[in-house]
Motif scaffolding. Structure first.
Motif, PDB file in Angstrom:
ATOM      1  N   PHE A 101      -1.933   1.980   4.881  1.00 21.20           N
ATOM      2  CA  PHE A 101      -1.874   3.428   4.657  1.00 21.20           C
ATOM      3  C   PHE A 101      -1.277   3.739   3.291  1.00 21.20           C
ATOM      4  O   PHE A 101      -1.780   4.609   2.567  1.00 21.20           O
ATOM      5  CB  PHE A 101      -1.082   4.129   5.763  1.00 21.20           C
ATOM      6  N   LEU A 102      -0.234   3.042   2.896  1.00 19.74           N
ATOM      7  CA  LEU A 102       0.380   3.281   1.587  1.00 19.74           C
ATOM      8  C   LEU A 102      -0.573   2.926   0.448  1.00 19.74           C
ATOM      9  O   LEU A 102      -0.645   3.650  -0.554  1.00 19.74           O
ATOM     10  CB  LEU A 102       1.690   2.503   1.450  1.00 19.74           C
ATOM     11  N   GLU A 132      -6.930   2.902   9.536  1.00 19.88           N
ATOM     12  CA  GLU A 132      -7.101   2.091  10.752  1.00 19.88           C
ATOM     13  C   GLU A 132      -8.342   1.226  10.661  1.00 19.88           C
ATOM     14  O   GLU A 132      -8.345   0.060  11.068  1.00 19.88           O
ATOM     15  CB  GLU A 132      -7.169   2.989  11.989  1.00 19.88           C
ATOM     16  N   PRO A 149      -0.608  -1.854   9.318  1.00 23.66           N
ATOM     17  CA  PRO A 149      -0.869  -0.414   9.280  1.00 23.66           C
ATOM     18  C   PRO A 149      -0.132   0.341   8.173  1.00 23.66           C
ATOM     19  O   PRO A 149      -0.752   1.115   7.438  1.00 23.66           O
ATOM     20  CB  PRO A 149      -0.436   0.074  10.665  1.00 23.66           C
ATOM     21  N   TRP A 150       1.155   0.154   8.040  1.00 21.12           N
ATOM     22  CA  TRP A 150       1.895   0.940   7.060  1.00 21.12           C
ATOM     23  C   TRP A 150       1.515   0.544   5.633  1.00 21.12           C
ATOM     24  O   TRP A 150       1.329   1.400   4.777  1.00 21.12           O
ATOM     25  CB  TRP A 150       3.405   0.784   7.298  1.00 21.12           C
ATOM     26  N   GLU A 151       1.352  -0.748   5.389  1.00 14.88           N
ATOM     27  CA  GLU A 151       0.963  -1.207   4.046  1.00 14.88           C
ATOM     28  C   GLU A 151      -0.431  -0.696   3.687  1.00 14.88           C
ATOM     29  O   GLU A 151      -0.672  -0.274   2.556  1.00 14.88           O
ATOM     30  CB  GLU A 151       0.992  -2.727   3.981  1.00 14.88           C
ATOM     31  N   LYS A 185      -5.677   8.619   8.059  1.00 15.21           N
ATOM     32  CA  LYS A 185      -5.161   7.699   9.072  1.00 15.21           C
ATOM     33  C   LYS A 185      -6.305   6.922   9.717  1.00 15.21           C
ATOM     34  O   LYS A 185      -6.219   5.704   9.907  1.00 15.21           O
ATOM     35  CB  LYS A 185      -4.379   8.475  10.132  1.00 15.21           C
ATOM     36  N   ASP A 187      -3.111   5.656   0.322  1.00 13.21           N
ATOM     37  CA  ASP A 187      -2.474   6.847  -0.228  1.00 13.21           C
ATOM     38  C   ASP A 187      -2.382   6.762  -1.750  1.00 13.21           C
ATOM     39  O   ASP A 187      -2.681   7.737  -2.450  1.00 13.21           O
ATOM     40  CB  ASP A 187      -1.086   7.031   0.391  1.00 13.21           C
TER      41      ASP A 187
END
Length: 182
Positions: free
Chosen positions: A154-155, A144, A150-152, A140, A158
């Motif tokens: 992080f994905l 950042e 943020p979600w894109e 996370k 990942d």
């Protein structure tokens, strides 16, 4: 198998010359050489994915030397412990390594400190994901620092870490093939 074999085995990115020289000069145990080579190889992949937002040479040197203190604390090659962190930092400084590069030896275990740099986080991430270990809070923080939605972000991170982690069994077998002493 000896240190030279661990440092020269095909299939992984070669260590930065200065890091390799340090390991040879300090007679690092073969397993430590193998481990640092693997973490460095993952750091090469991560920095290639992250791009120019990071000091790539610093991350690669940090990944290649972060556990060098295990030369002083060899029991930590096969067991838990953090004494190698400060010992490695001191050892690198005593060998003429500049503080901004030596710091990774002491910061790789304290990635959650408020003053951790993006480079610190990437060295720690490489040190975890090489063996398939995932730390959501670390990831996370890296996401950042990458910025973007943020979600894109992080994905995408990942997906990249899953790809890297998928090779963990082969990397673990490579490391285990080397002895913990000379």
């Amino acid at each position: 198998m000896n240190l030279r074999h661990a440092l020269d085995a095909p299939g992984f990115a070669p260590l930065p010359p200065r890091a390799r020289t340090l390991l040879e000069t300090l007679a690092a145990p073969p397993r430590l050489g193998a481990h640092l080579r693997l973490v460095h190889d993952v750091a090469v992949t991560l920095t290639g994915w992250v791009g120019p937002r990071v000091d790539v040479p610093a991350v690669l040197f940090g990944a290649a030397t972060h556990d060098i203190g295990k030369i002083v604390h060899p029991a930590e090659l096969s067991g838990p412990g953090s004494a190698h962190e400060l010992a490695g930092y001191s050892l690198l400084l005593s060998q003429g390594v500049e503080e901004p590069l030596a710091r990774f030896a002491r910061t790789h275990g304290s990635w959650d400190a408020a003053d951790s740099t993006f480079e610190d986080l990437l060295v720690t991430l490489a040190d975890k994901v090489w063996k398939g270990k995932r730390l959501p809070e670390l990831e996370k923080r890296v996401a950042e620092r990458l910025g973007g939605p943020p979600w894109e972000t992080f994905l995408a991170l990942d997906d990249e870490l899953e790809r890297i982690a998928s090779g963990a069994d082969a990397r673990l077998a490579f490391q285990a093939a080397y002895p913990t002493s000379g």
